[in-house]
Design an enzyme around this catalytic site. Structure first.
Site, PDB file in Angstrom:
ATOM      1  N   ASP A 156     -58.653  60.432  70.925  1.00 16.98           N
ATOM      2  CA  ASP A 156     -58.774  59.391  71.959  1.00 16.98           C
ATOM      3  C   ASP A 156     -57.410  59.118  72.595  1.00 16.98           C
ATOM      4  O   ASP A 156     -57.127  57.994  73.012  1.00 16.98           O
ATOM      5  CB  ASP A 156     -59.369  58.097  71.396  1.00 16.98           C
ATOM      6  N   HIS A 187     -58.609  62.123  76.597  1.00 10.91           N
ATOM      7  CA  HIS A 187     -58.566  61.727  78.015  1.00 10.91           C
ATOM      8  C   HIS A 187     -57.394  62.443  78.677  1.00 10.91           C
ATOM      9  O   HIS A 187     -56.245  62.281  78.247  1.00 10.91           O
ATOM     10  CB  HIS A 187     -58.370  60.214  78.144  1.00 10.91           C
ATOM     11  N   HIS A 211     -61.902  64.455  71.130  1.00 10.99           N
ATOM     12  CA  HIS A 211     -62.035  63.283  72.033  1.00 10.99           C
ATOM     13  C   HIS A 211     -60.694  63.090  72.728  1.00 10.99           C
ATOM     14  O   HIS A 211     -59.743  62.584  72.127  1.00 10.99           O
ATOM     15  CB  HIS A 211     -62.399  62.031  71.235  1.00 10.99           C
ATOM     16  N   HIS A 260     -64.342  57.561  67.689  1.00  9.81           N
ATOM     17  CA  HIS A 260     -63.277  56.605  67.318  1.00  9.81           C
ATOM     18  C   HIS A 260     -63.798  55.460  66.459  1.00  9.81           C
ATOM     19  O   HIS A 260     -63.668  54.290  66.813  1.00  9.81           O
ATOM     20  CB  HIS A 260     -62.516  56.099  68.541  1.00  9.81           C
ATOM     21  N   LYS A 295     -71.564  61.965  77.200  1.00  9.69           N
ATOM     22  CA  LYS A 295     -70.914  60.756  76.705  1.00  9.69           C
ATOM     23  C   LYS A 295     -71.674  59.504  77.109  1.00  9.69           C
ATOM     24  O   LYS A 295     -71.960  59.303  78.284  1.00  9.69           O
ATOM     25  CB  LYS A 295     -69.477  60.697  77.260  1.00  9.69           C
ATOM     26  N   HIS A 347     -69.589  55.851  72.629  1.00 17.57           N
ATOM     27  CA  HIS A 347     -68.639  54.741  72.483  1.00 17.57           C
ATOM     28  C   HIS A 347     -69.440  53.601  71.873  1.00 17.57           C
ATOM     29  O   HIS A 347     -70.213  52.942  72.565  1.00 17.57           O
ATOM     30  CB  HIS A 347     -68.020  54.340  73.831  1.00 17.57           C
TER      31      HIS A 347
END
Ligand code: DOR
Ligand code: ZN
Length: 382
Positions: free
Chosen positions: A282, A50, A48, A209, A134, A171
Protein backbone atom coordinates in the site's frame (compact mmCIF):
# COMPACT_ATOMS: atom_id res chain seq x y z
CA UNK A 1 21.28 -10.52 16.34
CA UNK A 2 23.61 -11.26 13.48
CA UNK A 3 26.09 -12.99 15.75
CA UNK A 4 23.52 -15.66 16.41
CA UNK A 5 22.69 -16.29 12.76
CA UNK A 6 24.78 -19.24 11.60
CA UNK A 7 26.09 -19.61 8.09
CA UNK A 8 23.27 -21.28 6.30
CA UNK A 9 21.56 -22.03 3.11
CA UNK A 10 17.95 -22.71 3.81
CA UNK A 11 15.56 -24.49 1.50
CA UNK A 12 11.85 -24.35 2.00
CA UNK A 13 10.15 -27.71 1.78
CA UNK A 14 8.62 -28.38 -1.60
CA UNK A 15 10.72 -25.82 -3.42
CA UNK A 16 13.85 -26.29 -5.44
CA UNK A 17 15.11 -22.73 -5.57
CA UNK A 18 17.36 -21.57 -2.77
CA UNK A 19 15.15 -19.40 -0.63
CA UNK A 20 17.61 -17.64 1.58
CA UNK A 21 21.34 -17.60 1.50
CA UNK A 22 23.08 -16.15 4.51
CA UNK A 23 26.68 -15.49 3.64
CA UNK A 24 29.39 -14.05 5.76
CA UNK A 25 32.27 -12.47 4.01
CA UNK A 26 35.12 -11.40 6.21
CA UNK A 27 38.72 -10.52 5.76
CA UNK A 28 39.33 -11.57 9.34
CA UNK A 29 37.59 -14.73 10.42
CA UNK A 30 38.07 -13.87 14.09
CA UNK A 31 36.29 -10.50 13.83
CA UNK A 32 32.53 -10.87 13.73
CA UNK A 33 32.01 -7.11 13.36
CA UNK A 34 33.96 -7.09 10.12
CA UNK A 35 31.63 -9.60 8.56
CA UNK A 36 29.07 -8.79 5.95
CA UNK A 37 25.84 -10.71 5.91
CA UNK A 38 23.82 -11.00 2.74
CA UNK A 39 20.35 -12.30 2.25
CA UNK A 40 19.16 -13.39 -1.18
CA UNK A 41 15.43 -13.56 -1.67
CA UNK A 42 13.32 -14.65 -4.59
CA UNK A 43 12.44 -11.50 -6.51
CA UNK A 44 9.38 -10.32 -4.59
CA UNK A 45 5.93 -9.06 -5.55
CA UNK A 46 3.98 -6.17 -4.09
CA UNK A 47 0.33 -7.18 -4.06
CA UNK A 48 -1.00 -3.66 -3.38
CA UNK A 49 0.68 -0.59 -4.82
CA UNK A 50 -0.26 2.97 -5.77
CA UNK A 51 1.79 4.38 -8.63
CA UNK A 52 -0.36 7.46 -9.46
CA UNK A 53 0.18 9.10 -12.84
CA UNK A 54 2.17 11.82 -14.61
CA UNK A 55 5.22 13.25 -12.84
CA UNK A 56 4.64 11.24 -9.67
CA UNK A 57 4.44 7.98 -11.65
CA UNK A 58 7.78 8.77 -13.27
CA UNK A 59 9.40 9.16 -9.84
CA UNK A 60 7.87 6.22 -7.97
CA UNK A 61 7.52 3.48 -10.61
CA UNK A 62 11.30 3.01 -11.01
CA UNK A 63 11.69 2.64 -7.24
CA UNK A 64 9.34 -0.33 -7.07
CA UNK A 65 10.69 -1.80 -10.30
CA UNK A 66 14.22 -1.73 -8.87
CA UNK A 67 13.31 -4.27 -6.16
CA UNK A 68 10.11 -6.06 -7.17
CA UNK A 69 9.23 -8.36 -10.06
CA UNK A 70 5.53 -7.52 -10.14
CA UNK A 71 3.06 -5.28 -8.40
CA UNK A 72 -0.72 -5.19 -8.29
CA UNK A 73 -1.52 -1.63 -9.33
CA UNK A 74 -4.35 0.15 -7.57
CA UNK A 75 -6.92 1.83 -9.84
CA UNK A 76 -7.85 4.88 -7.72
CA UNK A 77 -6.73 7.50 -10.19
CA UNK A 78 -8.86 10.54 -10.95
CA UNK A 79 -10.86 9.49 -12.94
CA UNK A 80 -10.55 5.86 -11.80
CA UNK A 81 -9.46 2.90 -13.91
CA UNK A 82 -12.90 1.40 -14.54
CA UNK A 83 -12.86 -0.14 -18.01
CA UNK A 84 -10.48 -2.55 -19.66
CA UNK A 85 -9.39 0.18 -22.06
CA UNK A 86 -8.50 2.44 -19.09
CA UNK A 87 -6.33 -0.33 -17.65
CA UNK A 88 -4.57 -0.91 -20.98
CA UNK A 89 -3.75 2.80 -21.30
CA UNK A 90 -2.57 3.04 -17.70
CA UNK A 91 -0.38 -0.05 -18.10
CA UNK A 92 1.26 1.58 -21.12
CA UNK A 93 1.98 4.72 -19.10
CA UNK A 94 3.47 2.63 -16.28
CA UNK A 95 5.67 0.66 -18.65
CA UNK A 96 6.88 3.91 -20.20
CA UNK A 97 7.96 5.07 -16.73
CA UNK A 98 10.11 1.98 -16.04
CA UNK A 99 13.77 2.46 -16.96
CA UNK A 100 15.27 -0.09 -19.36
CA UNK A 101 16.85 -3.09 -17.72
CA UNK A 102 14.26 -3.59 -14.98
CA UNK A 103 12.40 -6.87 -15.00
CA UNK A 104 9.04 -5.55 -13.79
CA UNK A 105 5.45 -6.39 -14.70
CA UNK A 106 2.55 -4.24 -13.55
CA UNK A 107 -0.53 -6.33 -12.83
CA UNK A 108 -3.63 -4.25 -13.43
CA UNK A 109 -6.84 -3.91 -11.46
CA UNK A 110 -10.22 -2.40 -12.28
CA UNK A 111 -12.12 -0.10 -9.94
CA UNK A 112 -15.54 -1.53 -9.16
CA UNK A 113 -18.45 0.87 -9.47
CA UNK A 114 -22.17 0.33 -9.19
CA UNK A 115 -22.35 0.65 -12.98
CA UNK A 116 -19.41 -1.59 -13.87
CA UNK A 117 -19.95 -3.42 -17.14
CA UNK A 118 -19.51 -7.11 -16.28
CA UNK A 119 -18.83 -8.11 -19.88
CA UNK A 120 -16.04 -5.56 -20.25
CA UNK A 121 -14.54 -6.62 -16.93
CA UNK A 122 -14.59 -10.33 -17.79
CA UNK A 123 -13.11 -9.70 -21.23
CA UNK A 124 -10.27 -7.72 -19.62
CA UNK A 125 -9.63 -10.58 -17.21
CA UNK A 126 -9.81 -13.29 -19.85
CA UNK A 127 -7.33 -11.44 -22.06
CA UNK A 128 -4.85 -11.38 -19.18
CA UNK A 129 -4.94 -7.60 -18.95
CA UNK A 130 -6.56 -7.51 -15.52
CA UNK A 131 -5.55 -9.58 -12.49
CA UNK A 132 -8.13 -8.44 -9.92
CA UNK A 133 -10.97 -6.03 -9.21
CA UNK A 134 -10.89 -3.49 -6.40
CA UNK A 135 -13.79 -2.73 -4.10
CA UNK A 136 -13.66 0.69 -2.46
CA UNK A 137 -16.63 1.48 -0.27
CA UNK A 138 -17.57 4.99 -1.46
CA UNK A 139 -15.87 7.58 0.71
CA UNK A 140 -13.61 5.13 2.55
CA UNK A 141 -10.30 6.55 1.37
CA UNK A 142 -8.36 8.53 -1.25
CA UNK A 143 -10.26 8.85 -4.54
CA UNK A 144 -12.99 6.44 -3.51
CA UNK A 145 -15.95 8.69 -4.34
CA UNK A 146 -16.86 6.53 -7.35
CA UNK A 147 -16.85 3.39 -5.22
CA UNK A 148 -19.68 1.20 -4.01
CA UNK A 149 -22.45 2.58 -1.76
CA UNK A 150 -24.75 -0.43 -1.82
CA UNK A 151 -23.04 -3.83 -2.07
CA UNK A 152 -26.28 -5.41 -3.33
CA UNK A 153 -25.90 -3.45 -6.55
CA UNK A 154 -22.65 -5.18 -7.47
CA UNK A 155 -23.64 -8.73 -6.54
CA UNK A 156 -24.26 -9.77 -10.19
CA UNK A 157 -20.74 -8.62 -11.14
CA UNK A 158 -19.27 -10.39 -8.11
CA UNK A 159 -21.09 -13.59 -9.06
CA UNK A 160 -19.63 -13.39 -12.55
CA UNK A 161 -16.17 -12.81 -11.04
CA UNK A 162 -16.65 -15.80 -8.79
CA UNK A 163 -17.45 -18.02 -11.77
CA UNK A 164 -14.42 -16.68 -13.63
CA UNK A 165 -12.11 -17.09 -10.60
CA UNK A 166 -11.26 -13.38 -10.69
CA UNK A 167 -10.19 -12.14 -7.23
CA UNK A 168 -11.85 -9.22 -5.47
CA UNK A 169 -9.48 -6.96 -3.53
CA UNK A 170 -11.25 -5.23 -0.69
CA UNK A 171 -10.67 -2.00 1.14
CA UNK A 172 -12.35 -3.34 4.26
CA UNK A 173 -13.76 -0.38 6.14
CA UNK A 174 -17.32 0.78 6.61
CA UNK A 175 -17.95 4.46 6.00
CA UNK A 176 -20.89 4.86 8.39
CA UNK A 177 -20.09 8.07 10.29
CA UNK A 178 -21.60 6.51 13.41
CA UNK A 179 -18.80 3.93 13.49
CA UNK A 180 -15.58 4.98 15.18
CA UNK A 181 -12.67 5.07 12.74
CA UNK A 182 -10.72 2.54 14.82
CA UNK A 183 -13.63 0.06 14.58
CA UNK A 184 -14.37 0.39 10.88
CA UNK A 185 -12.44 -2.69 9.77
CA UNK A 186 -14.01 -5.02 12.32
CA UNK A 187 -17.48 -3.67 11.56
CA UNK A 188 -16.89 -4.12 7.83
CA UNK A 189 -16.19 -7.81 8.35
CA UNK A 190 -19.37 -8.25 10.34
CA UNK A 191 -21.72 -6.13 8.24
CA UNK A 192 -20.37 -6.49 4.71
CA UNK A 193 -17.63 -9.04 4.12
CA UNK A 194 -18.92 -12.04 6.00
CA UNK A 195 -22.49 -11.77 4.64
CA UNK A 196 -21.07 -11.31 1.12
CA UNK A 197 -18.87 -14.39 1.40
CA UNK A 198 -21.76 -16.47 2.69
CA UNK A 199 -23.77 -15.33 -0.32
CA UNK A 200 -20.98 -16.02 -2.85
CA UNK A 201 -18.73 -18.60 -1.15
CA UNK A 202 -16.59 -19.28 -4.22
CA UNK A 203 -15.63 -15.61 -4.62
CA UNK A 204 -11.89 -15.24 -4.09
CA UNK A 205 -11.28 -12.29 -1.76
CA UNK A 206 -8.14 -10.47 -0.66
CA UNK A 207 -8.69 -8.42 2.45
CA UNK A 208 -6.14 -5.73 1.85
CA UNK A 209 -3.96 -3.88 4.34
CA UNK A 210 -5.42 -5.67 7.35
CA UNK A 211 -4.85 -3.63 10.49
CA UNK A 212 -6.60 -5.56 13.24
CA UNK A 213 -6.37 -8.84 15.11
CA UNK A 214 -10.02 -9.29 14.10
CA UNK A 215 -9.10 -9.11 10.42
CA UNK A 216 -6.26 -11.56 10.79
CA UNK A 217 -8.43 -14.02 12.73
CA UNK A 218 -11.15 -13.78 10.08
CA UNK A 219 -8.73 -14.53 7.25
CA UNK A 220 -6.98 -17.34 9.08
CA UNK A 221 -10.24 -19.10 9.74
CA UNK A 222 -11.64 -18.27 6.33
CA UNK A 223 -10.64 -21.21 4.15
CA UNK A 224 -9.00 -21.31 0.73
CA UNK A 225 -10.83 -18.43 -0.91
CA UNK A 226 -9.60 -15.63 1.30
CA UNK A 227 -6.21 -14.05 1.83
CA UNK A 228 -4.85 -10.98 3.57
CA UNK A 229 -2.21 -8.50 2.59
CA UNK A 230 -0.19 -6.68 5.21
CA UNK A 231 1.67 -3.43 4.70
CA UNK A 232 5.16 -2.71 5.90
CA UNK A 233 4.17 0.35 7.88
CA UNK A 234 1.46 -1.43 9.88
CA UNK A 235 4.11 -3.86 11.12
CA UNK A 236 6.07 -0.91 12.57
CA UNK A 237 3.62 1.70 13.79
CA UNK A 238 0.66 1.79 16.10
CA UNK A 239 -1.71 4.68 16.70
CA UNK A 240 0.54 6.22 19.34
CA UNK A 241 3.14 6.82 16.65
CA UNK A 242 0.62 9.02 14.85
CA UNK A 243 -0.82 10.88 17.80
CA UNK A 244 1.33 10.80 20.95
CA UNK A 245 3.75 13.65 21.54
CA UNK A 246 2.59 15.57 18.48
CA UNK A 247 0.68 14.68 15.34
CA UNK A 248 2.72 13.00 12.62
CA UNK A 249 0.99 13.30 9.26
CA UNK A 250 3.50 11.05 7.53
CA UNK A 251 2.17 8.15 9.61
CA UNK A 252 -1.44 8.80 8.62
CA UNK A 253 -2.91 6.22 6.28
CA UNK A 254 -6.12 4.29 5.85
CA UNK A 255 -7.02 2.01 7.42
CA UNK A 256 -5.46 4.00 10.25
CA UNK A 257 -2.94 2.16 12.44
CA UNK A 258 -4.57 0.65 15.51
CA UNK A 259 -3.39 -0.03 19.07
CA UNK A 260 -0.21 -2.01 19.82
CA UNK A 261 -1.97 -5.32 20.43
CA UNK A 262 -3.21 -5.21 16.84
CA UNK A 263 0.25 -4.42 15.47
CA UNK A 264 1.58 -7.45 17.32
CA UNK A 265 -1.15 -9.65 15.83
CA UNK A 266 -0.18 -8.46 12.33
CA UNK A 267 3.48 -9.10 13.00
CA UNK A 268 2.75 -12.58 14.32
CA UNK A 269 0.75 -13.34 11.17
CA UNK A 270 3.47 -11.97 8.87
CA UNK A 271 6.21 -14.12 10.41
CA UNK A 272 3.99 -17.17 10.92
CA UNK A 273 4.53 -18.62 7.48
CA UNK A 274 0.76 -18.90 6.98
CA UNK A 275 0.30 -19.15 3.23
CA UNK A 276 -2.67 -16.82 2.78
CA UNK A 277 -0.93 -13.81 4.35
CA UNK A 278 1.47 -11.84 2.17
CA UNK A 279 2.95 -8.44 1.39
CA UNK A 280 0.95 -5.65 -0.18
CA UNK A 281 2.79 -2.49 0.73
CA UNK A 282 0.00 0.00 0.00
CA UNK A 283 2.89 2.33 -0.76
CA UNK A 284 0.84 5.45 -1.44
CA UNK A 285 2.81 8.55 -2.40
CA UNK A 286 1.39 12.00 -1.73
CA UNK A 287 3.19 15.30 -2.03
CA UNK A 288 4.39 16.64 1.32
CA UNK A 289 2.33 19.76 0.68
CA UNK A 290 -0.81 17.61 0.63
CA UNK A 291 0.13 15.58 3.70
CA UNK A 292 1.25 18.50 5.86
CA UNK A 293 -2.04 20.31 5.42
CA UNK A 294 -5.04 21.24 7.49
CA UNK A 295 -6.80 18.22 5.99
CA UNK A 296 -3.92 15.94 5.08
CA UNK A 297 -4.06 12.99 2.69
CA UNK A 298 -3.92 9.36 3.83
CA UNK A 299 -1.00 7.35 2.53
CA UNK A 300 2.60 6.42 3.32
CA UNK A 301 5.35 6.07 0.73
CA UNK A 302 7.23 2.88 1.60
CA UNK A 303 8.41 1.48 -1.72
CA UNK A 304 12.10 2.46 -1.45
CA UNK A 305 12.77 0.96 2.00
CA UNK A 306 10.12 -1.74 2.35
CA UNK A 307 12.47 -4.70 1.84
CA UNK A 308 15.10 -3.26 4.19
CA UNK A 309 12.49 -2.64 6.88
CA UNK A 310 11.03 -6.12 6.49
CA UNK A 311 14.44 -7.80 6.69
CA UNK A 312 15.07 -5.88 9.91
CA UNK A 313 11.82 -6.80 11.60
CA UNK A 314 11.84 -10.43 10.43
CA UNK A 315 15.41 -10.80 11.68
CA UNK A 316 14.50 -9.32 15.05
CA UNK A 317 11.69 -11.86 15.27
CA UNK A 318 14.05 -14.73 14.38
CA UNK A 319 12.00 -15.30 11.22
CA UNK A 320 14.29 -14.44 8.32
CA UNK A 321 13.60 -17.86 6.87
CA UNK A 322 9.92 -16.89 6.48
CA UNK A 323 10.54 -13.60 4.69
CA UNK A 324 10.76 -15.21 1.27
CA UNK A 325 7.33 -16.75 1.65
CA UNK A 326 5.82 -13.46 2.80
CA UNK A 327 7.28 -11.29 0.03
CA UNK A 328 7.70 -13.66 -2.90
CA UNK A 329 5.74 -16.90 -2.67
CA UNK A 330 2.43 -16.83 -0.83
CA UNK A 331 0.93 -14.10 -3.01
CA UNK A 332 1.97 -15.73 -6.25
CA UNK A 333 0.35 -18.99 -5.18
CA UNK A 334 -2.90 -17.28 -4.17
CA UNK A 335 -3.08 -15.33 -7.42
CA UNK A 336 -2.14 -18.42 -9.45
CA UNK A 337 0.97 -17.01 -11.11
CA UNK A 338 4.47 -18.52 -11.18
CA UNK A 339 6.89 -17.46 -8.49
CA UNK A 340 9.39 -15.00 -9.99
CA UNK A 341 12.61 -16.52 -11.29
CA UNK A 342 14.99 -13.70 -10.35
CA UNK A 343 16.37 -12.71 -6.97
CA UNK A 344 17.07 -9.62 -4.93
CA UNK A 345 19.95 -9.42 -2.48
CA UNK A 346 20.01 -7.47 0.74
CA UNK A 347 23.04 -6.84 2.87
CA UNK A 348 23.30 -6.17 6.55
CA UNK A 349 25.51 -3.20 7.39
CA UNK A 350 27.53 -2.46 10.49
CA UNK A 351 25.72 0.82 11.08
CA UNK A 352 22.07 1.83 10.82
CA UNK A 353 21.19 3.04 7.36
CA UNK A 354 19.73 6.52 6.92
CA UNK A 355 16.06 6.86 6.09
CA UNK A 356 15.91 7.49 2.33
CA UNK A 357 15.88 11.21 1.67
CA UNK A 358 12.73 12.93 0.39
CA UNK A 359 12.22 12.50 -3.33
CA UNK A 360 11.86 15.49 -5.64
CA UNK A 361 8.89 15.30 -7.99
CA UNK A 362 7.92 17.89 -10.59
CA UNK A 363 5.19 19.12 -8.23
CA UNK A 364 7.03 19.05 -4.90
CA UNK A 365 8.74 16.82 -2.37
CA UNK A 366 7.74 13.31 -1.38
CA UNK A 367 8.74 11.93 2.04
CA UNK A 368 9.74 8.28 2.44
CA UNK A 369 8.52 6.20 5.39
CA UNK A 370 10.61 6.50 8.55
CA UNK A 371 10.18 3.24 10.50
CA UNK A 372 11.35 5.00 13.66
CA UNK A 373 13.86 2.29 14.58
CA UNK A 374 17.37 1.57 13.30
CA UNK A 375 17.44 -0.36 10.03
CA UNK A 376 20.72 -2.15 9.35
CA UNK A 377 19.64 -3.74 6.07
CA UNK A 378 19.72 -2.33 2.57
CA UNK A 379 19.15 -3.68 -0.92
CA UNK A 380 22.51 -4.39 -2.49
CA UNK A 381 23.33 -2.75 -5.79
CA UNK A 382 22.61 -5.12 -8.64
O1 DOR B 1 -3.61 5.36 3.13
C1 DOR B 1 -4.12 5.08 2.06
N1 DOR B 1 -3.76 5.70 0.92
N2 DOR B 1 -5.06 4.13 2.03
C2 DOR B 1 -5.75 3.87 0.92
O2 DOR B 1 -6.61 3.03 0.98
C3 DOR B 1 -5.54 4.65 -0.31
C4 DOR B 1 -4.20 5.23 -0.34
C5 DOR B 1 -4.01 6.29 -1.40
O3 DOR B 1 -4.45 6.08 -2.53
O4 DOR B 1 -3.43 7.33 -1.08
ZN1 ZN C 1 -4.13 1.31 -1.10
Amino acid sequence: MLGRVPNRHIRMSGTTAPVIQMRRQSQRADDENAMTCTLTLTRPDDWHLHLRDGGMLDVVAPETAAHFGRALIMPNLVPPVVKGADAADYRDRILAAIPPGHDFTPLMTLYLTETTDAADLLAAAQSGLVTAVKLYPAGATTNSASGVRDIDRVVPVLEAMSEAGLPLCVHGEVTDPQVDIFDREAVFIERVLDPLRRRIPALRVVMEHVTTADGIAYVRDGGDNIAATLTTHHLFINRNHILAGGIRPHYYCLPVAKRESHRLALLEAAISGVSNVFLGTDSAPHLDSLKLAECGCAGIYTAPNTLACLAQIFEEQGALDRLDGFVARHGAVFYGVPVNSGTVTLEKCDAPQPVPSPRATPDGMLTVFDPGVPIYWRVADA
